[in-house]
Design an enzyme around this catalytic site. Structure first.
Site, short mmCIF file in Angstrom:
data_model
loop_
_atom_site.label_atom_id
_atom_site.label_comp_id
_atom_site.label_asym_id
_atom_site.label_seq_id
_atom_site.Cartn_x
_atom_site.Cartn_y
_atom_site.Cartn_z
N CYS A 21 37.20 22.66 24.08
CA CYS A 21 37.89 23.75 23.38
C CYS A 21 38.84 23.25 22.30
CB CYS A 21 38.62 24.63 24.38
SG CYS A 21 37.52 25.30 25.65
N LYS A 56 44.65 31.63 32.05
CA LYS A 56 43.22 31.32 32.14
C LYS A 56 43.02 30.12 33.04
CE LYS A 56 39.19 30.11 29.42
NZ LYS A 56 38.56 30.12 28.11
N GLU A 110 53.01 30.21 31.91
CA GLU A 110 52.13 30.21 30.74
C GLU A 110 52.27 31.50 29.94
OE1 GLU A 110 50.15 28.20 29.22
OE2 GLU A 110 49.76 26.54 30.58
N LYS A 151 42.41 36.02 33.32
CA LYS A 151 41.01 35.62 33.46
C LYS A 151 40.84 34.48 34.44
CE LYS A 151 37.66 33.57 30.46
NZ LYS A 151 37.47 32.91 29.22
C1 PBG Z 1 35.91 29.91 25.55
C2 PBG Z 1 35.70 30.98 26.56
C3 PBG Z 1 35.07 30.91 27.80
C4 PBG Z 1 35.06 32.21 28.32
C5 PBG Z 1 35.71 33.02 27.39
N1 PBG Z 1 36.11 32.24 26.31
C6 PBG Z 1 34.43 29.78 28.48
C7 PBG Z 1 35.22 28.68 29.01
O1 PBG Z 1 36.44 28.65 28.95
O2 PBG Z 1 34.58 27.75 29.50
C8 PBG Z 1 34.43 32.63 29.62
C9 PBG Z 1 34.01 34.05 29.69
C10 PBG Z 1 33.06 34.36 30.77
O3 PBG Z 1 32.76 33.56 31.67
O4 PBG Z 1 32.54 35.49 30.73
N2 PBG Z 1 36.78 28.92 25.88
#
Ligand code: PBG
Length: 322
Positions: free
Chosen positions: A122, A191, A229, A244
């Site tokens: 990322c 996240k 965070e 998430k």
């Molecule tokens: C990008 C991102 C991801 C998801 C959303 N933005 C993948 C990750 O972090 O590996 C996952 C969304 C999903 O699983 O539906 N970084």
């Protein structure tokens, strides 16, 4: 009080409406492309023209908005496809903004480099003392460039999901400088490094080529860290937060709701969707009821809106009921 549907409706505490739902779309090059994702029945890679059609369908169903991801033609170390002004999501935004869906939907653009880097991380990477590591600070510049380019192409909201430290402040600074002072930031503030992102990486072709994301996404065992965070991101200027995954982390959604008075979304991620779909295919769960129950649960935990691959289907069901 539970005897009839009208009584139950009168005392129902949590609502779920199409306008609460955000549909993720995966935009790919080409024309007339509608490529199914094996692990996510009902989800596709869509070329720009097909994505415009999907946006119009979403608008017709009263869905709140879209969250856009891109699959670029080529990938490189600098994630050029993410911030190029003719990048795939930038093209989709311009086309959608000209369509009849434009006034009805909120267009959110995911800001991350993993779909665009050759290594699938990322941020940018470098050789560290113990092998490769993600290079936080140089990544900020690319992320900010990406957010600005997406906002200038028409994104109503930019949504950084990379989990680099300091990215919200960096993005805010560049948005303001580039004439996008009115573009809000929806930060994926909380996240976790989750196995439930597995199917997404097929859909977005974004699996890391080596290692994993545990050095930048949070450890699933940590609730207090999630609060920290969020606090940091709000301090840097985030306008809304996104939690998430959703279902395995509903306690975190609830804790954030009680602590922060900002608009908050939750992302019912790909693995949550795929496991429900797998159970539906086997006839192990009732499709409509389980889908809506999973979404009401996320709203009840405190989310104002939900990013979900069920958005179209759920909206259709909700409209039939009302
Ligand atoms: C990008 C991102 C991801 C998801 C959303 N933005 C993948 C990750 O972090 O590996 C996952 C969304 C999903 O699983 O539906 N970084």
């Amino acid at each position: 009080m539970r005897r009839t549907e009208s009584l139950r409706a009168l005392v129902r505490e949590t609502t779920l409406e199409p306008g609460d739902l955000i549909l993720p779309l995966f935009i790919c090059p080409g024309e007339g492309v509608r490529k199914p994702i094996g692990s996510m029945p009902g989800v596709f890679n869509l070329s720009v023209d097909e994505a415009v059609r999907e946006a119009e369908a979403a608008a017709g169903l009263g869905i709140g908005g879209l969250l856009l991801f891109g699959l670029p033609e080529t990938k490189d170390e600098q994630a050029t496809g993410a911030w190029a002004d003719d990048g795939i999501v930038q093209q989709a935004l311009r086309a959608m903004k000209k369509s009849s869906a434009a006034k009805k939907l909120v267009f959110m653009a995911d800001v991350c480099l993993c779909e665009y880097t050759s290594h699938g991380h990322c941020g940018t990477i470098r050789e560290g003392r113990e092998g490769w590591e993600v290079d936080n600070d140089p990544s900020l510049e690319l992320l900010a460039k990406t957010a600005s380019s997406l906002a200038r192409a028409g994104a109503d909201v930019v949504a950084p999901s990379d989990m680099m430290d300091g990215r919200v402040a960096a993005i805010r600074r560049v948005l303001d400088k580039d004439g996008c002072a009115n573009t809000p930031i929806l930060s994926y503030a909380s996240k976790f490094a989750s196995s439930f992102y597995g199917p997404f990486r097929e859909a977005a072709d974004s699996a890391p080529q080596f290692g994993d994301r545990r050095s930048y996404q949070m450890d699933g065992a940590n609730a207090r860290e999630a609060m920290r965070e969020i606090e940091l991101d709000l301090g840097e200027g985030a306008d809304m937060i996104l939690m998430k995954p959703a279902m395995p982390y509903l306690d975190i959604v609830r804790a954030a709701r009680e602590r922060f008075d900002v608009p908050m979304g939750a992302y019912q991620v790909s693995g949550e969707y795929s496991m429900l779909q797998a159970a539906f295919e086997r006839g192990w769960l009732d499709r409509d009821r389980a889908m809506l129950e999973s979404l009401v649960g996320i709203r009840r935990a405190g989310a104002d809106f939900i990013v979900t691959y069920f958005a179209l289907e759920a909206a259709r069901k909700l409209m039939q009921r009302s």
